[in-house]
Motif scaffolding. Sequence first.
Motif, PDB file in Angstrom:
ATOM      1  N   LEU A   1      30.120  39.833  43.739  1.00  0.00           N
ATOM      2  CA  LEU A   1      30.182  40.973  42.818  1.00  0.00           C
ATOM      3  C   LEU A   1      31.100  42.063  43.329  1.00  0.00           C
ATOM      4  N   LEU A   2      31.365  42.055  44.654  1.00  0.00           N
ATOM      5  CA  LEU A   2      32.232  43.091  45.214  1.00  0.00           C
ATOM      6  C   LEU A   2      33.680  42.640  45.323  1.00  0.00           C
ATOM      7  N   THR A   3      34.007  41.480  44.746  1.00  0.00           N
ATOM      8  CA  THR A   3      35.389  41.008  44.808  1.00  0.00           C
ATOM      9  C   THR A   3      36.288  41.896  43.981  1.00  0.00           C
ATOM     10  N   PRO A   4      37.600  41.888  44.255  1.00  0.00           N
ATOM     11  CA  PRO A   4      38.555  42.726  43.511  1.00  0.00           C
ATOM     12  C   PRO A   4      38.551  42.455  42.018  1.00  0.00           C
ATOM     13  N   LEU A   5      38.160  41.238  41.606  1.00  0.00           N
ATOM     14  CA  LEU A   5      38.162  40.954  40.175  1.00  0.00           C
ATOM     15  C   LEU A   5      37.277  41.921  39.418  1.00  0.00           C
ATOM     16  N   PHE A   6      36.066  42.171  39.968  1.00  0.00           N
ATOM     17  CA  PHE A   6      35.117  43.014  39.253  1.00  0.00           C
ATOM     18  C   PHE A   6      35.393  44.472  39.503  1.00  0.00           C
ATOM     19  N   LEU A   7      36.024  44.798  40.619  1.00  0.00           N
ATOM     20  CA  LEU A   7      36.330  46.206  40.892  1.00  0.00           C
ATOM     21  C   LEU A   7      37.556  46.658  40.131  1.00  0.00           C
ATOM     22  N   TYR A   8      38.528  45.791  40.020  1.00  0.00           N
ATOM     23  CA  TYR A   8      39.802  46.238  39.464  1.00  0.00           C
ATOM     24  C   TYR A   8      40.256  45.422  38.264  1.00  0.00           C
ATOM     25  N   GLY A   9      39.468  44.346  37.875  1.00  0.00           N
ATOM     26  CA  GLY A   9      39.867  43.548  36.735  1.00  0.00           C
ATOM     27  C   GLY A   9      41.053  42.650  37.030  1.00  0.00           C
ATOM     28  N   GLU A  10      41.281  42.258  38.356  1.00  0.00           N
ATOM     29  CA  GLU A  10      42.417  41.428  38.715  1.00  0.00           C
ATOM     30  C   GLU A  10      42.029  39.956  38.640  1.00  0.00           C
ATOM     31  N   SER A  11      43.013  39.044  38.909  1.00  0.00           N
ATOM     32  CA  SER A  11      42.747  37.608  38.924  1.00  0.00           C
ATOM     33  C   SER A  11      42.015  37.222  40.209  1.00  0.00           C
ATOM     34  N   TRP A  12      41.334  36.054  40.139  1.00  0.00           N
ATOM     35  CA  TRP A  12      40.700  35.522  41.348  1.00  0.00           C
ATOM     36  C   TRP A  12      41.780  34.901  42.249  1.00  0.00           C
TER      37      TRP A  12
ATOM     38  N   GLN B   1      48.445  37.616  57.397  1.00  0.00           N
ATOM     39  CA  GLN B   1      49.390  38.472  56.684  1.00  0.00           C
ATOM     40  C   GLN B   1      49.013  38.672  55.212  1.00  0.00           C
ATOM     41  N   LEU B   2      48.037  37.911  54.725  1.00  0.00           N
ATOM     42  CA  LEU B   2      47.701  37.937  53.296  1.00  0.00           C
ATOM     43  C   LEU B   2      46.298  38.488  53.081  1.00  0.00           C
ATOM     44  N   PRO B   3      46.003  38.986  51.876  1.00  0.00           N
ATOM     45  CA  PRO B   3      44.630  39.401  51.556  1.00  0.00           C
ATOM     46  C   PRO B   3      43.703  38.201  51.613  1.00  0.00           C
ATOM     47  N   PRO B   4      42.429  38.402  51.890  1.00  0.00           N
ATOM     48  CA  PRO B   4      41.496  37.269  51.978  1.00  0.00           C
ATOM     49  C   PRO B   4      41.324  36.589  50.623  1.00  0.00           C
ATOM     50  N   TYR B   5      41.070  35.292  50.661  1.00  0.00           N
ATOM     51  CA  TYR B   5      40.854  34.536  49.435  1.00  0.00           C
ATOM     52  C   TYR B   5      39.424  34.717  48.952  1.00  0.00           C
TER      53      TYR B   5
ATOM     54  N   ALA C   1      33.989  26.062  40.719  1.00  0.00           N
ATOM     55  CA  ALA C   1      34.614  27.226  41.360  1.00  0.00           C
ATOM     56  C   ALA C   1      34.461  28.472  40.489  1.00  0.00           C
ATOM     57  N   ARG C   2      34.668  28.321  39.200  1.00  0.00           N
ATOM     58  CA  ARG C   2      34.568  29.492  38.308  1.00  0.00           C
ATOM     59  C   ARG C   2      33.139  30.022  38.252  1.00  0.00           C
ATOM     60  N   ARG C   3      32.167  29.124  38.228  1.00  0.00           N
ATOM     61  CA  ARG C   3      30.755  29.563  38.229  1.00  0.00           C
ATOM     62  C   ARG C   3      30.443  30.364  39.495  1.00  0.00           C
ATOM     63  N   ILE C   4      30.975  29.907  40.622  1.00  0.00           N
ATOM     64  CA  ILE C   4      30.745  30.630  41.881  1.00  0.00           C
ATOM     65  C   ILE C   4      31.424  31.991  41.844  1.00  0.00           C
ATOM     66  N   LEU C   5      32.653  32.043  41.346  1.00  0.00           N
ATOM     67  CA  LEU C   5      33.387  33.316  41.282  1.00  0.00           C
ATOM     68  C   LEU C   5      32.726  34.299  40.324  1.00  0.00           C
ATOM     69  N   LEU C   6      31.988  33.774  39.349  1.00  0.00           N
ATOM     70  CA  LEU C   6      31.268  34.643  38.415  1.00  0.00           C
ATOM     71  C   LEU C   6      29.925  35.107  38.961  1.00  0.00           C
ATOM     72  N   GLY C   7      29.562  34.626  40.176  1.00  0.00           N
ATOM     73  CA  GLY C   7      28.361  35.156  40.814  1.00  0.00           C
ATOM     74  C   GLY C   7      27.285  34.140  41.122  1.00  0.00           C
ATOM     75  N   GLU C   8      27.447  32.885  40.680  1.00  0.00           N
ATOM     76  CA  GLU C   8      26.435  31.868  40.954  1.00  0.00           C
ATOM     77  C   GLU C   8      26.584  31.373  42.390  1.00  0.00           C
TER      78      GLU C   8
ATOM     79  N   GLU D   1      43.206  34.462  34.753  1.00  0.00           N
ATOM     80  CA  GLU D   1      42.178  34.860  35.706  1.00  0.00           C
ATOM     81  C   GLU D   1      42.264  34.102  37.033  1.00  0.00           C
ATOM     82  N   LEU D   2      43.122  33.082  37.127  1.00  0.00           N
ATOM     83  CA  LEU D   2      43.249  32.300  38.360  1.00  0.00           C
ATOM     84  C   LEU D   2      44.606  32.559  38.999  1.00  0.00           C
ATOM     85  N   ASP D   3      44.596  33.049  40.246  1.00  0.00           N
ATOM     86  CA  ASP D   3      45.808  33.223  41.055  1.00  0.00           C
ATOM     87  C   ASP D   3      45.716  32.200  42.188  1.00  0.00           C
ATOM     88  N   LEU D   4      46.434  31.075  42.047  1.00  0.00           N
ATOM     89  CA  LEU D   4      46.243  29.907  42.912  1.00  0.00           C
ATOM     90  C   LEU D   4      47.385  29.762  43.911  1.00  0.00           C
ATOM     91  N   ASP D   5      47.037  29.779  45.213  1.00  0.00           N
ATOM     92  CA  ASP D   5      47.973  29.425  46.279  1.00  0.00           C
ATOM     93  C   ASP D   5      47.707  27.982  46.712  1.00  0.00           C
TER      94      ASP D   5
END
Length: 719
Positions: free
Chosen positions: A10-21, A83-87, A277-284, A51-55
Amino acid sequence: MKRVFTLLILLTPLFLYGESWHVLYLSSYHPAFPTYHRQIEGIKSAFRGDELDLDEEFIDSKRLGFQENRNSFTARLRYKLSQLPPYDLVICADDNALIFMQDSSEELFPRIPYVFLGVNNIENGLSANRNPLATGVLEEVSLEANFMLIKAQFPQATELIVISDNTSSGKADLQSLKAYSAGQSIFKLTVFNLEALSFPELEEKLEKARADVPILLLSAYTDADGVTLDFTPSFRRIYSFAKGPIYHLWEHGFGEGALGGFVVDHYTQGEKAGDMARRILLGESPEDIPVSRTSPNHYLMDYREMKRWGLRRRNCPDGTTYLNDPRKNQRLLRRFIINLLLSLGILLLIILLFIRLNRELKKANRNLAESRRRFENVFINNPVILMLIKIRDGRISDINTQGLTFYGYNREEIHSMTIYQINQLSREQIQAEMAKARQEGRTHFQFRHRLKNGDIKDVEVFTTPLVIGGEEYLLSAVHDITEKTRLQRELIQREKMDALGFLAGGIAHDFNNLLTGIIGHCDLMAMTPCDERQNRSSMQMILKSALKAKDLTQKILSYSRQKQKEREKLVPADIIEEFLEQNFNQIPEGISVQRIYESRGRVLGNRTEMEQVVQNLLTNGIQSMEEGGGVLTVTTREESEDSRGYLVIEIKDQGVGIPPEGMKNIFDPYYSTKRMGLGTGLGLAIVRSIIEDEGGSIRVDSEVGRGTSFLVSLLLLNE
């Protein structure tokens, strides 16, 4: 642990700033590996929009070896991660990627959840159920289904050649095959294992094998000499030396020579992993998502290879997908032809529609041209003055040629003007008249219009309301009735003279009274010539009576005679001040005069007439307060309306006021509210006549017991 994990999600940038995962795809292999693109397509299909930013990172264990390349890959990845933000999450593809994640997650991806797919090592995959941060999709080949398929299509076959290598997935599949074959008697297995063979040795064995022995390909990437090939060149070498039909457990290889198999669907694997993966990113929590053991497999056959080996559809299970299916091609061709015919039909209809529309457009253009011609004849070239006025703001939207000639403006000038700049009524009065035309259906009006050269014309207006494009207009026909009005005024003048004839008796009576006094005093002076005191008194009475007679005569002449008058530039404030100074001693006690000269603007007029206007209005105000006293307020100020400036003279008294029944006759000749002997009733009629002749207006407001206010508006001179 569940609560902590949910809080982290719930504290990921997606929910704080509305960005992609921000997600990492960690592959065991390399981008050219056959399963890569299908897995990626399946993963992305589970997400919406952006909503998906995939490396992506590739261990490349098929070509470089897992253990040999592991340290260098770890070092490179460790530097990138620093050098990169955490995934937000990691997706591991195939066995080596899962092993790498299990060994390195605490160091490289602390407390970051991960999902795996394409894992053949069932035991290792199921161990993820004990990890609160992990879940995934197992890739379990169905050896029984493939054995039964091969037996159904080649019932005489008793032997089966199996090709494998020393890769981790190859070993795992071979181990599963041996475990299954221990309990079956369908085929005798002959294993060609590249762990002990080179590619040339494998080709030699395949060339010597019998043509009636089917081949099951598990894995063939690295041989005993350490030579590593990608799937496509490896499969082509096998296909070129194989005598029997080749079956495969995965989708790659079909279309290049593989006959068929109960194969793993890598797209569906990716889709299922992406959904997890999406279910987990949504909080499950991953703990609540068990590892999926149901591998998404399906029957796949290459129709061209079936034809080569003499197989028919009846030899295939229900639900089989056919590659290079001629029926499908025929269906596609049939669908293409149908779509082509439909497209041609639609195109033909569109062409016919365009032809019809073109004809209608030409007809409409002809009608429009005819309407324009009629409009020009009816409106533009009409000998009557016609103008179109927008009700909302009074703007003159259009006017015909006769109107331009009459008013003296060109078309650009008139289009920038409003009716308030032409009509001599105030804006409020004009708006009231327009409301009558729109709401009450009134069609006939008489106004006074100003031309460009300054002339004032009397006009008769016939109007009708119109609605054009949702906007309300008034179409007005204007007739110049200046000459008609002049004749009417002359007629009225004659009627005034007739009325004066009726009053002649009364006036004669007044003159008789005055003359009787004059004659009497003259006789008295003749009888007593030596009485100086008596004669002086008689002479004063004679003079007073003569002055009254003169005043009465001047009023009659002013109202009954019209003549050319000389105009000059006048300052009404100065004329008012002169009158008050000259008559200061005649103002009764108890009456005071308050002067408020906000403007000393100049107007054009006749001095004598302007003095008469001031005298009448001030005298009326003073006389109305003779009994009760009060303040007479005289104000001059400037007002602007429709780009024109006006000088307003307001004379306000605190007298007895005018009763409502007298207000409608206040400007009529011979009408007076004064008691007998204080007026003839001609004063206000003369005042209005003078003001209107100068293009001005006069208005009166009165309340019984409170007083009366006269407001005179005259056009200011622009200097």
